[in-house]
Design a protein around this motif. Sequence first.
Motif, short mmCIF file in Angstrom:
data_model
loop_
_atom_site.label_atom_id
_atom_site.label_comp_id
_atom_site.label_asym_id
_atom_site.label_seq_id
_atom_site.Cartn_x
_atom_site.Cartn_y
_atom_site.Cartn_z
N ALA A 93 35.33 38.67 46.18
CA ALA A 93 35.92 37.34 46.16
C ALA A 93 35.00 36.34 45.46
O ALA A 93 35.46 35.48 44.70
CB ALA A 93 36.23 36.88 47.58
N ALA A 94 33.70 36.48 45.70
CA ALA A 94 32.74 35.59 45.03
C ALA A 94 32.70 35.84 43.53
O ALA A 94 32.55 34.90 42.74
CB ALA A 94 31.36 35.79 45.64
N GLN A 95 32.86 37.08 43.11
CA GLN A 95 32.89 37.37 41.68
C GLN A 95 34.11 36.74 41.01
O GLN A 95 34.03 36.22 39.89
CB GLN A 95 32.88 38.89 41.46
N GLY A 96 35.25 36.78 41.72
CA GLY A 96 36.44 36.13 41.18
C GLY A 96 36.26 34.63 41.08
O GLY A 96 36.65 34.00 40.07
N ARG A 97 35.67 34.01 42.09
CA ARG A 97 35.41 32.56 42.04
C ARG A 97 34.45 32.21 40.92
O ARG A 97 34.58 31.19 40.25
CB ARG A 97 34.86 32.08 43.38
N SER A 98 33.46 33.08 40.73
CA SER A 98 32.51 32.83 39.66
C SER A 98 33.18 32.88 38.30
O SER A 98 32.90 32.05 37.41
CB SER A 98 31.37 33.87 39.73
N ARG A 121 42.26 39.71 34.09
CA ARG A 121 40.92 39.90 34.64
C ARG A 121 40.90 39.61 36.14
O ARG A 121 40.24 40.29 36.92
CB ARG A 121 39.94 38.98 33.90
N LEU A 122 41.63 38.58 36.54
CA LEU A 122 41.69 38.24 37.96
C LEU A 122 42.52 39.25 38.74
O LEU A 122 42.25 39.52 39.93
CB LEU A 122 42.27 36.84 38.14
N GLU A 123 43.53 39.81 38.09
CA GLU A 123 44.36 40.81 38.75
C GLU A 123 43.56 42.04 39.15
O GLU A 123 43.86 42.70 40.14
CB GLU A 123 45.53 41.22 37.85
#
Length: 379
Positions: free
Chosen positions: A180-185, A218-220
């Motif tokens: 989740a943190a990688q997605g937020r980043s 990328r988010l998917e």
Amino acid sequence: MLAGERQSATPTNCMNQQKLNNSEVRAEQVASKPHQTIKLGLDVHADSIVVVRLLDHSAPQPAQRFTWAKFRAWIKTQLALADAVHSCYEAGPFGYGLHRELVALGVQNVVVQPVCLDERHTGVNHDKSDAQELALRLDRYVAGNPKALATVRVPTPEQEQQRIESRQREQLRREVQRLAAQGRSLLLTQGHREKSGWWLGRRWEALKVKVPAWLLPRLEVFRRVLATLTAELAAATTALEASAPALRPKGLGGLTYAVVEREIGQWDRFTNRRQVGSYTGLCGGVSASGNSRHQLPITKHGNVRLRTALIELAWRLVLWQRDCKLVQRWWPVLGNPKASKAAKKKAIVAMARQMAGDLWRWRTGRAKPETLGWTMIGA
């Protein structure tokens, strides 16, 4: 038979005499093994084991490297050379399988806490030196110095399996946080600041119309993995909560109860409250020399998972067990609006340590919930 004649030996008498002689020889061989004790320092690796041997009280012999198959054959030969064979190796990724195998063969093995074995900081530290240092410390330990080695309690296979369940759930939780943190980043690099749970339901639907089209694939990737991990995390959490008994102190949730029980393993292995507090790592450190004495922060020398669960439990007790003796003892600090955050944190740490002792008293039958002032649920 005439007087003075010698009786001739019959085959039966010869066989009985031979059996007697053979049994006496075997008894003498067992009683006269070459050595009293053999100490083995084991440096364990995935494909090999480095061994340093001490015969009785002699100097350590040169290190030997075995494959696992050859080590298993070699260790059996050592049992015939001494009255007692002792060994030790550091706890690590290989678990307790080797320990149980050695004990089954008759070796007196201990698993020890991993430490820096280069005490003098010589800069020379390799497999052979580690095995030699373990053997030397084991020699002192067998001679009667219990502080020569920091031994690790080996759980039963059932306890180990239960503990793996709760620890795997914690690993899943951390993995969800990491992804989740990688997605937020990734979103932040494109000017979109999001909080946790950005991939869920309505938030994702609202986010899709704001981000560029090229960013959605990328988010998917993160969303698909997070969906799977979140489902596994929910299932693991439900299973742990279901394993907890219905009767327990209010504020002690099913998940926390399961984690604490599985990390402790067996409450009656402690004989007093000090041992329980020491295992949690919530005891304050001390630096003293002569007339100088300084109180240090908590040692954090113990089970970190248990320590985390107890700290969370202490905060919940303030909310759900306001009238219990433990909360009342620290309420002058926790309920004081003028108390600093640092003072409240220290009070919570003290409560967590004392709560561990109260749980030990409750689970071993030394105290009843009424004595501790607990409000119980599920009664």
